[in-house]
Design an enzyme around this catalytic site. Structure first.
Site, PDB file in Angstrom:
ATOM      1  N   SER A  32      72.935  84.264   5.160  1.00  0.00           N
ATOM      2  CA  SER A  32      71.763  84.096   6.034  1.00  0.00           C
ATOM      3  C   SER A  32      70.598  85.024   5.742  1.00  0.00           C
ATOM      4  O   SER A  32      69.548  84.915   6.363  1.00  0.00           O
ATOM      5  CB  SER A  32      72.181  84.260   7.501  1.00  0.00           C
ATOM      6  OG  SER A  32      72.885  83.119   7.930  1.00  0.00           O
ATOM      7  N   SER A  38      70.323  81.757   8.533  1.00  0.00           N
ATOM      8  CA  SER A  38      69.774  81.786   9.871  1.00  0.00           C
ATOM      9  C   SER A  38      68.524  82.657  10.015  1.00  0.00           C
ATOM     10  O   SER A  38      67.806  82.553  11.012  1.00  0.00           O
ATOM     11  CB  SER A  38      70.840  82.300  10.846  1.00  0.00           C
ATOM     12  OG  SER A  38      71.196  83.653  10.536  1.00  0.00           O
ATOM     13  N   LYS A  72      64.504  90.437  13.532  1.00  0.00           N
ATOM     14  CA  LYS A  72      65.217  89.209  13.866  1.00  0.00           C
ATOM     15  C   LYS A  72      65.700  89.273  15.314  1.00  0.00           C
ATOM     16  O   LYS A  72      66.135  90.319  15.794  1.00  0.00           O
ATOM     17  CB  LYS A  72      66.407  89.036  12.909  1.00  0.00           C
ATOM     18  CG  LYS A  72      67.149  87.712  13.050  1.00  0.00           C
ATOM     19  CD  LYS A  72      68.261  87.604  12.000  1.00  0.00           C
ATOM     20  CE  LYS A  72      69.019  86.289  12.114  1.00  0.00           C
ATOM     21  NZ  LYS A  72      70.092  86.167  11.083  1.00  0.00           N
TER      22      LYS A  72
END
Length: 495
Positions: A182, A158, A78
């Protein structure tokens, strides 16, 4: 698609150790898959040279008999994790061009074990969002489609890029972070497994901060066993993170017996919210039946302060964000606005932050600054902190009464269309976190497990919440649920 991209982490590890494939072959197969998946916009910074070099080193290491579990396993990272010499922007314009001169503790641990970084993954800007629509790179797209519709769906947020990449078989696993859901919400939307560990289990050092008392990194994988393997490699004490727990890391995989006879599973009445879709309610009941059939005792429980969790979260998280994001001022790194003649330092700050931050980040920074201001600190922030303590005590009381794990829905719906909430009240988007934020506020481990599909064929998941530091026991319950649900569906390739 190459069969190598269909492997689980556990299967790939065993083939590597048996000499039946190589890390380089695994890496090339995934790089090829990534090349053909531009429509998903999951990978935003590609690192094929690094991946190939790491794969060759992993193969040499395996040949020597040095074989950690993650050695030779291709993963995605990420964009919130700082990776040395590789763009790390947190999906924000304000960090445009930032290449850290250091490595986050978690990626350093994974690379030390021989894991391979295929690239950096899309996400909501500074991890603020539930649909991956606030990214400077543009929307990440869910590889699933609803029935015969060609409408693009959100992969959740997210960690939307991480979820999309794992679901579309672009990597064997991915790093995500979870501040209010998330990891678990995007995992649910894409039919994969995602675990948020206990706060302090994994180091936060080198992860771009959103809300420091809530943020926690975790793995996103295609099975519970893979999550156990991945989490063990990520976990451990880090003296560079003052909130990192100095506790031994168990062999989570060895704890996956799937035997949960005699364990008590709590069903919180407060999670039966008004307006919950019938399909989610039915899925929850099916999960209850599965765990009962596995020999668990099902017990109705109460978590009375749950109704205050969402408002408390959306006071505490923006407050911490406004403090953490104050450092992005155009002085030291990242974006700096062009100034007009006569502009001073104040104008430089204002213009840089107005240009560098997206709308959602600006909204949360303003909310956070407001609740921390002199006249409202006690009315909002301190009150939210007190509510957080009560929420934590609710869980402590339930676990003290003999409950081993708690079963809830993971999300209030399956994946929705990109753009569907563009003109809606922001609170509508925040309601996506209704089942997940309590876990972050209490610092507990939580895992999303895909357990079914809705009438349109989209994946749906259930959430299990465990006792602090007992991720192994939690994943064992998740293993039992996974075994009985038998979820093997995958998105049909359209990208």
């Amino acid at each position: 698609m190459s069969a190598l991209t269909d492997l689980t982490i556990a299967e790939a590890r065993d083939l590597l150790r048996a000499g039946e494939t190589t890390a380089l072959a695994l890496t090339e197969a995934h790089l090829e898959a990534i090349e053909g998946a531009g429509a998903l916009n999951a990978f935003v910074h590609h690192t094929p040279e690094i991946a190939r070099a790491q794969a060759k080193a992993a193969d040499a290491r395996i040949a020597r008999g040095d074989q950690p579990d993650m050695c030779g396993i291709p993963i995605g990272v990420k964009d919130l994790f700082c990776t040395k010499g590789v763009l790390s922007q947190a999906a924000s314009k304000i960090l445009d061009g930032f290449k850290p001169p250091y490595e986050s503790t978690i990626t350093d641990k994974l690379f030390h074990d021989g894991a391979i970084m295929l690239g950096k993954l899309n996400m909501d800007e500074f991890a603020m969002g539930s649909s991956n629509e606030t990214s400077v790179y543009g929307d990440a797209v869910n590889p699933w489609r609803a029935g015969n519709s060609e409408a693009a769906l959100t992969p959740g947020g997210s960690s939307g890029g991480s979820a999309a990449a794992v679901s579309a078989h672009l990597c064997l696993g991915a790093l995500g972070t979870d501040t209010g859901g998330s990891i678990r919400q995007p995992a649910a939307f894409t039919g994969i497994t995602g675990i948020k560990p206990t706060y302090g289990r994994c180091s936060r050092w080198g992860i771009v901060a959103f809300a420091s008392s809530l943020d926690q990194a975790g793995p996103m994988t295609r099975s519970v066993r893979d999550a156990a393997i991945f989490l063990r490699a990520m976990s451990g004490h880090d003296p560079k993170d003052s909130t990192s727990a100095d506790l031994p890391v168990p062999d989570f995989e060895a704890m996956l017996t799937g035997d949960i006879r005699g364990q008590v599973i709590g069903i919180p009445k407060e999670y039966r919210i008004d307006g919950m879709p019938e399909e989610i309610d039915t899925l929850w009941q099916q999960g209850i039946d599965m765990l009962r059939d596995a020999g668990a005792e099902i017990r109705d429980i109460s978590l009375p302060h749950t109704k205050y969790a969402l408002p408390a979260y959306y006071v505490i998280a923006p407050a911490e964000a406004s403090s953490n994001l104050a450092r992005y001022d155009g002085v030291r790194f990242g974006h700096r606005a062009k100034l007009s003649q006569g502009d001073g330092i104040t104008e430089m700050y204002e213009k840089t932050r107005a240009e560098g931050f997206g709308d959602e980040v600006q909204r949360r920074v303003m909310v956070g600054t407001y609740v921390l201001s002199a006249g409202f600190y006690d009315a909002y922030y301190n009150r939210a902190r007190k509510v957080r303590t009560l929420i934590k005590k609710d869980f402590e009381d339930v676990f003290a009464a003999g409950v081993d794990a708690i079963l809830t829905p993971a999300t209030p719906s399956s994946a929705f269309e990109l753009g569907a909430m563009e003109d809606a009240d922001p609170i509508q988007m925040y309601l996506n976190d209704v089942f997940t934020v309590t876990v972050n506020l209490a610092g507990l481990p939580g895992i999303a497990v895909p357990t079914g599909q809705d009438r349109r064929g989209l994946p749906m998941a259930l959430q299990l919440i465990g006792k602090p530091w007992e991720e192994g026991a939690l994943m064992n319950v998740a293993q039992s649920l996974e075994d009985r649900a038998g979820f093997v569906a995958r998105p049909e390739k359209w990208w």
